[in-house]
Structure formats: C-alpha cells, structure tokens
Motif scaffolding. Structure first.
Motif, PDB file in Angstrom:
ATOM      1  N   ARG A 373       0.839  -1.208   0.000  1.00 52.10           N
ATOM      2  CA  ARG A 373       0.000   0.000   0.000  1.00 52.10           C
ATOM      3  C   ARG A 373       0.875   1.259   0.000  1.00 52.10           C
ATOM      4  O   ARG A 373       0.614   2.218  -0.752  1.00 52.10           O
ATOM      5  CB  ARG A 373      -0.915   0.005   1.221  1.00 52.10           C
ATOM      6  N   ARG A 374       1.889   1.264   0.853  1.00 51.74           N
ATOM      7  CA  ARG A 374       2.752   2.455   0.936  1.00 51.74           C
ATOM      8  C   ARG A 374       3.505   2.676  -0.372  1.00 51.74           C
ATOM      9  O   ARG A 374       3.614   3.807  -0.847  1.00 51.74           O
ATOM     10  CB  ARG A 374       3.733   2.284   2.101  1.00 51.74           C
ATOM     11  N   SER A 375       3.980   1.612  -0.978  1.00 56.75           N
ATOM     12  CA  SER A 375       4.705   1.738  -2.251  1.00 56.75           C
ATOM     13  C   SER A 375       3.796   2.237  -3.364  1.00 56.75           C
ATOM     14  O   SER A 375       4.180   3.104  -4.152  1.00 56.75           O
ATOM     15  CB  SER A 375       5.318   0.392  -2.626  1.00 56.75           C
ATOM     16  N   MET A 376       2.579   1.680  -3.429  1.00 52.83           N
ATOM     17  CA  MET A 376       1.635   2.157  -4.445  1.00 52.83           C
ATOM     18  C   MET A 376       1.286   3.624  -4.217  1.00 52.83           C
ATOM     19  O   MET A 376       1.180   4.416  -5.178  1.00 52.83           O
ATOM     20  CB  MET A 376       0.379   1.291  -4.424  1.00 52.83           C
ATOM     21  N   ALA A 377       1.114   4.019  -2.952  1.00 49.49           N
ATOM     22  CA  ALA A 377       0.812   5.421  -2.653  1.00 49.49           C
ATOM     23  C   ALA A 377       1.943   6.326  -3.119  1.00 49.49           C
ATOM     24  O   ALA A 377       1.710   7.385  -3.725  1.00 49.49           O
ATOM     25  CB  ALA A 377       0.569   5.592  -1.154  1.00 49.49           C
ATOM     26  N   GLN A 378       3.189   5.929  -2.849  1.00 49.35           N
ATOM     27  CA  GLN A 378       4.335   6.744  -3.247  1.00 49.35           C
ATOM     28  C   GLN A 378       4.463   6.830  -4.760  1.00 49.35           C
ATOM     29  O   GLN A 378       4.617   7.919  -5.331  1.00 49.35           O
ATOM     30  CB  GLN A 378       5.620   6.141  -2.660  1.00 49.35           C
ATOM     31  N   VAL A 379       4.425   5.682  -5.416  1.00 51.66           N
ATOM     32  CA  VAL A 379       4.667   5.656  -6.864  1.00 51.66           C
ATOM     33  C   VAL A 379       3.544   6.363  -7.612  1.00 51.66           C
ATOM     34  O   VAL A 379       3.785   7.283  -8.412  1.00 51.66           O
ATOM     35  CB  VAL A 379       4.818   4.204  -7.354  1.00 51.66           C
ATOM     36  N   LEU A 380       2.312   5.951  -7.368  1.00 46.05           N
ATOM     37  CA  LEU A 380       1.200   6.545  -8.111  1.00 46.05           C
ATOM     38  C   LEU A 380       0.953   7.979  -7.678  1.00 46.05           C
ATOM     39  O   LEU A 380       0.560   8.822  -8.499  1.00 46.05           O
ATOM     40  CB  LEU A 380      -0.065   5.702  -7.915  1.00 46.05           C
ATOM     41  N   GLY A 381       1.189   8.256  -6.379  1.00 42.65           N
ATOM     42  CA  GLY A 381       1.030   9.637  -5.924  1.00 42.65           C
ATOM     43  C   GLY A 381       1.959  10.585  -6.660  1.00 42.65           C
ATOM     44  O   GLY A 381       1.553  11.684  -7.062  1.00 42.65           O
ATOM     45  N   ASP A 382       3.203  10.177  -6.853  1.00 44.38           N
ATOM     46  CA  ASP A 382       4.147  11.011  -7.604  1.00 44.38           C
ATOM     47  C   ASP A 382       3.684  11.209  -9.043  1.00 44.38           C
ATOM     48  O   ASP A 382       3.768  12.314  -9.594  1.00 44.38           O
ATOM     49  CB  ASP A 382       5.534  10.371  -7.585  1.00 44.38           C
ATOM     50  N   TRP A 383       3.206  10.141  -9.659  1.00 44.35           N
ATOM     51  CA  TRP A 383       2.766  10.255 -11.054  1.00 44.35           C
ATOM     52  C   TRP A 383       1.563  11.181 -11.192  1.00 44.35           C
ATOM     53  O   TRP A 383       1.446  11.929 -12.165  1.00 44.35           O
ATOM     54  CB  TRP A 383       2.441   8.872 -11.615  1.00 44.35           C
ATOM     55  N   VAL A 384       0.676  11.146 -10.202  1.00 41.82           N
ATOM     56  CA  VAL A 384      -0.490  12.021 -10.242  1.00 41.82           C
ATOM     57  C   VAL A 384      -0.075  13.473 -10.022  1.00 41.82           C
ATOM     58  O   VAL A 384      -0.482  14.375 -10.776  1.00 41.82           O
ATOM     59  CB  VAL A 384      -1.537  11.590  -9.193  1.00 41.82           C
ATOM     60  N   THR A 385       0.748  13.727  -9.005  1.00 36.60           N
ATOM     61  CA  THR A 385       1.134  15.112  -8.708  1.00 36.60           C
ATOM     62  C   THR A 385       2.001  15.698  -9.822  1.00 36.60           C
ATOM     63  O   THR A 385       1.997  16.913 -10.026  1.00 36.60           O
ATOM     64  CB  THR A 385       1.881  15.197  -7.367  1.00 36.60           C
ATOM     65  N   GLN A 386       2.715  14.852 -10.548  1.00 45.53           N
ATOM     66  CA  GLN A 386       3.511  15.323 -11.689  1.00 45.53           C
ATOM     67  C   GLN A 386       2.662  15.556 -12.934  1.00 45.53           C
ATOM     68  O   GLN A 386       3.152  16.107 -13.926  1.00 45.53           O
ATOM     69  CB  GLN A 386       4.609  14.294 -12.033  1.00 45.53           C
ATOM     70  N   GLY A 387       1.415  15.125 -12.901  1.00 48.59           N
ATOM     71  CA  GLY A 387       0.534  15.302 -14.041  1.00 48.59           C
ATOM     72  C   GLY A 387       0.603  14.190 -15.064  1.00 48.59           C
ATOM     73  O   GLY A 387      -0.026  14.276 -16.122  1.00 48.59           O
ATOM     74  N   ASP A 388       1.346  13.124 -14.765  1.00 51.30           N
ATOM     75  CA  ASP A 388       1.464  12.018 -15.717  1.00 51.30           C
ATOM     76  C   ASP A 388       0.218  11.133 -15.718  1.00 51.30           C
ATOM     77  O   ASP A 388      -0.121  10.519 -16.730  1.00 51.30           O
ATOM     78  CB  ASP A 388       2.683  11.160 -15.377  1.00 51.30           C
ATOM     79  N   TRP A 389      -0.436  11.012 -14.574  1.00 51.40           N
ATOM     80  CA  TRP A 389      -1.646  10.208 -14.439  1.00 51.40           C
ATOM     81  C   TRP A 389      -2.764  11.067 -13.866  1.00 51.40           C
ATOM     82  O   TRP A 389      -2.517  12.015 -13.106  1.00 51.40           O
ATOM     83  CB  TRP A 389      -1.417   9.047 -13.471  1.00 51.40           C
ATOM     84  N   ALA A 390      -4.000  10.699 -14.195  1.00 47.59           N
ATOM     85  CA  ALA A 390      -5.160  11.265 -13.513  1.00 47.59           C
ATOM     86  C   ALA A 390      -5.381  10.502 -12.214  1.00 47.59           C
ATOM     87  O   ALA A 390      -5.136   9.297 -12.139  1.00 47.59           O
ATOM     88  CB  ALA A 390      -6.394  11.150 -14.403  1.00 47.59           C
ATOM     89  N   GLU A 391      -5.858  11.189 -11.193  1.00 53.07           N
ATOM     90  CA  GLU A 391      -6.071  10.533  -9.911  1.00 53.07           C
ATOM     91  C   GLU A 391      -7.094   9.400 -10.033  1.00 53.07           C
ATOM     92  O   GLU A 391      -6.932   8.338  -9.421  1.00 53.07           O
ATOM     93  CB  GLU A 391      -6.527  11.540  -8.863  1.00 53.07           C
ATOM     94  N   ALA A 392      -8.130   9.609 -10.824  1.00 50.26           N
ATOM     95  CA  ALA A 392      -9.147   8.565 -10.985  1.00 50.26           C
ATOM     96  C   ALA A 392      -8.544   7.299 -11.592  1.00 50.26           C
ATOM     97  O   ALA A 392      -8.921   6.172 -11.217  1.00 50.26           O
ATOM     98  CB  ALA A 392     -10.293   9.076 -11.855  1.00 50.26           C
ATOM     99  N   ASP A 393      -7.611   7.467 -12.529  1.00 56.25           N
ATOM    100  CA  ASP A 393      -6.955   6.294 -13.121  1.00 56.25           C
ATOM    101  C   ASP A 393      -6.081   5.587 -12.087  1.00 56.25           C
ATOM    102  O   ASP A 393      -6.033   4.353 -12.051  1.00 56.25           O
ATOM    103  CB  ASP A 393      -6.106   6.705 -14.318  1.00 56.25           C
TER     104      ASP A 393
END
Length: 412
Positions: A373-393
């Motif tokens: 959970r922590r790893s997914m939060a870190q990895v996907l959180g960075d991608w979302v805040t960088q604008g690479d991913w949408a939060e919903a995705d």
C-alpha cells in the motif's frame, strides 16, 4: 474474535480492529509530505485486498532463533552468532511496522520487540497482525503446510476474512505414489485426483522451479512416457518418501492441470537456496507458454524477483500470463517502492495482482499489505502530482491490482 468480544483494553473487538486499521492507514502515509492526493490516499489505505498467494501462520510460538530463521528466506542454517536477522531490510521493516501493533514505538529495539512479542499467545499475535492487513480474502497454498502451520479455517477465524485453497501439484503426485499408485495407472490416477479436488479449490501451484528448473522439455508427454518415468521414480524412492524431480512427470502435471482451466501458480525467482535461481527465470517458460494447450489457462507468476521485469514482459506478451511481486516486497523492506515501480513499467495493469506470500510469522501477512500500500501510494502519488496520471486512473489501478484482478481470475 467473535462478535461482541472484548480485547485486553475492554473495547469491542470490531471497534478495536476498525480503530487499528484507521491508525495504520494514517501511518502508511506518514512522511510522504502531501505527495499522495486525498482520494488516492483513501483508496490505497482502505481497499480490502485479495491476497492471491499466501500461507498460514505458526501454530506454536517460535524461539528467537526460529523467528530469525523465519525472516531469512534463503538459508535454513542457524543465524551466525556475529549477527541478527533483525539487522536486515526485513528486520528493520518488522521493527518499524510491527512494533506499534505490539504497543511499542516504531523502530523499537530488537530486544524490546522480542520481549513484547514473547508475552503474547500465538492466537493473539495472529489476531493483532492479520486483521489490520485489511485482507478481504486469503488464497492459501497449503502445500507446504504441516501441523505447525495454521489451516485456512484458522486463518479465517483469526482474521475475519474468508479463505480459498490452492492445490500443490507435486504434493498430490507424491501422495499418489506414497499410497501405492502403479506406474501404468499413474497418469489416469492423477487426472482423476485433479478432477476430484477441483470443486474445493480455486487453482493449482507448481514448484517446478525447485524440482527441475524451467529449462526442461515442456511438450506434453504421452502416457507411456509418463509410466516409464514413474517406474524409474518409484525404483529410486524405495528407501524413503517419494520426492518428485523428474522433468517428464513435472511436464505431465502441468498439462494435466491446464486441461481443467483453473489458474496455475508458478514459483518464480527468489526462494530458498536449494533452488537454482538462474533456472527459475520465467523466460525459460517460453517453450510452455507458446503451446496452444496452455492458451486458455491462467498462468500466475509468483513474486518473480529479480525477474519481475521479465515477468512483466511475459504478462504483456501472453494474454493468459499474470504476475505479482509478493514475497520480495517484504524482504526488500524500505526498498519496496522501487520493486513496485519496476513492476508497473510494462505489463497491462489487468495482468498484475497483490500477494504477500507470507508464511509462518503473522508479521509478514501485515507487512505485505503495508509495504505494498505504501509503495503504491508513493509511486502513483508522484505520477499524479507530476501530471502524468489522472487521480481517478490511479485509483482504478490500485483497485484492479489489489483485489479486482484476483476476483476475476480465481472467481472469488
């Protein structure tokens, strides 16, 4: 705990478990400094997981030596006197995430941790560590279980989550030989045993990585060839229990199981030292995966480190191949973020699953959940805040890998 029971502090058990999960959820995000958007944070910390490859817990309390051996995946030897396995990536992770479950501050010393752990009975340790993992379904490999490992029923009782079972193919074959199956009837006997077992299980597992390696002939052998191999196996096993290491029989087991179209789990990569690691590279399974007989059978590549990138390629290249990075996430501890990030590089997200591959120590069942959970939060959180991913995705992907894919594949 039964409904309405009370814990040692007098709280209702359900309220206690909910409270503990809430605290743990906040703790998972500690130190990430707002890097995880709010909706994603909630999804990652609250998602009920399906642990698609896991084992039971010890039924008796281990000594400290046995505990430390249990957090050393590679070696069965006693830990040398000059070191402790608490001084390892997994040992540090246990002291970080397990200590608060025992009422200690995070990073408590090994001595304090061991003292607090030793003061609790086994069933209480299981309840404290299993429930906060937030697992909604355990899919349990019972093939390595003995009387020293808890049954699926006990796992369900102590965690509050239902369990499903995986049947280990090599163990079933060995049982047939030990019960006196003849060489000439073995192929039919094994197929009949699979059919009889199928209604009570959700999949199979093979440990071919340990018994032969993957660099064998994977063509489906004729029954006559199987009979000859079984006769040789029986002749060699007269002095003790039958241990299957014949590649012809191993190939037969896989093809026989594949005919039932249930998922087949393959141990891949990281494991005990009696396995030749280089012969467990999943790329060596290409000769099997290219066969039409396997095309409709889900092939589940387990934990995979250090071959998780190869597993990701295979999951992209073959519609029936799936993988996880279980086990390795626990053993690399704080470095789990990198393993999870690398697992997300290539494969479609519908082809990845969550697992802990926890065995024996209930700390490992919790750690698998927390570190993933922590790893997914870190990895996907960075991608979302960088604008690479949408939060919903990002939320959709968490739900797919954490539970949805396993529910679809195993039908749970």
């Amino acid at each position: 705990m039964p409904d309405g029971s009370r814990d040692s502090q007098g709280r209702d058990s359900q309220d206690s478990e909910s409270h503990d999960r809430e605290i743990l959820g906040r703790d998972i995000l500690a130190g990430l400094n707002g890097r995880v958007p709010a909706a994603l944070a909630e999804a990652v910390t609250s998602l009920p997981l399906v642990d698609h490859h896991v084992h039971g817990c010890f039924t008796t309390a281990p000594t400290r030596s046995e505990f430390e051996q249990a957090i050393n995946e590679g070696s069965p030897d006693p830990i040398p006197s000059f070191m402790t396995m608490f001084d390892s990536p997994l040992g540090f992770a246990i002291r970080r995430w397990g200590a608060p479950v025992l009422g200690l501050p995070a990073h408590a010393s090994a001595e304090d941790y061991w003292a607090a752990r030793s003061a609790l009975p086994v069933d209480e340790l299981d309840r404290r560590f299993l429930s906060p993992a937030g697992v909604d379904r355990w899919i349990i490999d019972t093939g390595f279980s003995t009387g020293a490992i808890s049954s699926p029923a006990v796992m369900t009782e102590r965690s509050g989550a239902p369990s499903s079972e995986i049947l280990r193919l090599e163990q079933l074959a060995e049982q047939l030989i030990d019960r006196g199956a003849s060489a000439s009837s073995f192929a039919d006997d094994f197929r009949a045993a699979l059919q009889a077992a199928a209604p009570g299980i959700v999949g199979f597992k093979t440990i071919a990585a340990y018994r032969t390696g993957f660099d064998i002939e994977w063509s489906q052998p004729a029954d006559a060839a199987v009979a000859r191999a079984v006769a040789a196996w029986q002749a060699a096993a007269t002095s003790g229990p039958a241990r299957l290491t014949d590649p012809v029989i191993i190939a037969f087991l896989i093809h026989a199981a594949a005919a039932l179209r249930l998922p087949i789990q393959f141990h891949v990569g990281f494991g005990d030292r009696d396995m030749d690691l280089h012969r467990s590279n999943p790329m060596l399974l290409l000769g099997l995966l290219r066969q039409s007989a396997l095309a409709e059978t889900p092939v589940m590549l387990l934990h995979c480190y250090p071959y998780h990138r190869e597993a990701g390629y295979l999951a992209q290249a073959f519609n029936n191949v799936y993988f996880d990075v279980g086990l390795s996430v626990n053993y690399v501890g704080a470095q789990s973020r990198q393993i999870v990030a690398e697992s997300l590089e290539l494969a479609p997200f519908a082809k990845q699953l969550y697992s802990s591959d926890a065995f024996g120590l209930p700390e490992l069942h919790l750690l698998g959940s927390v570190l993933w959970r922590r790893s997914m939060a870190q990895v996907l959180g960075d991608w979302v805040t960088q604008g690479d991913w949408a939060e919903a995705d990002a939320i959709r992907v968490v739900e797919m890998i954490g539970a949805g894919n396993a529910r679809r594949i195993y039908g749970v």
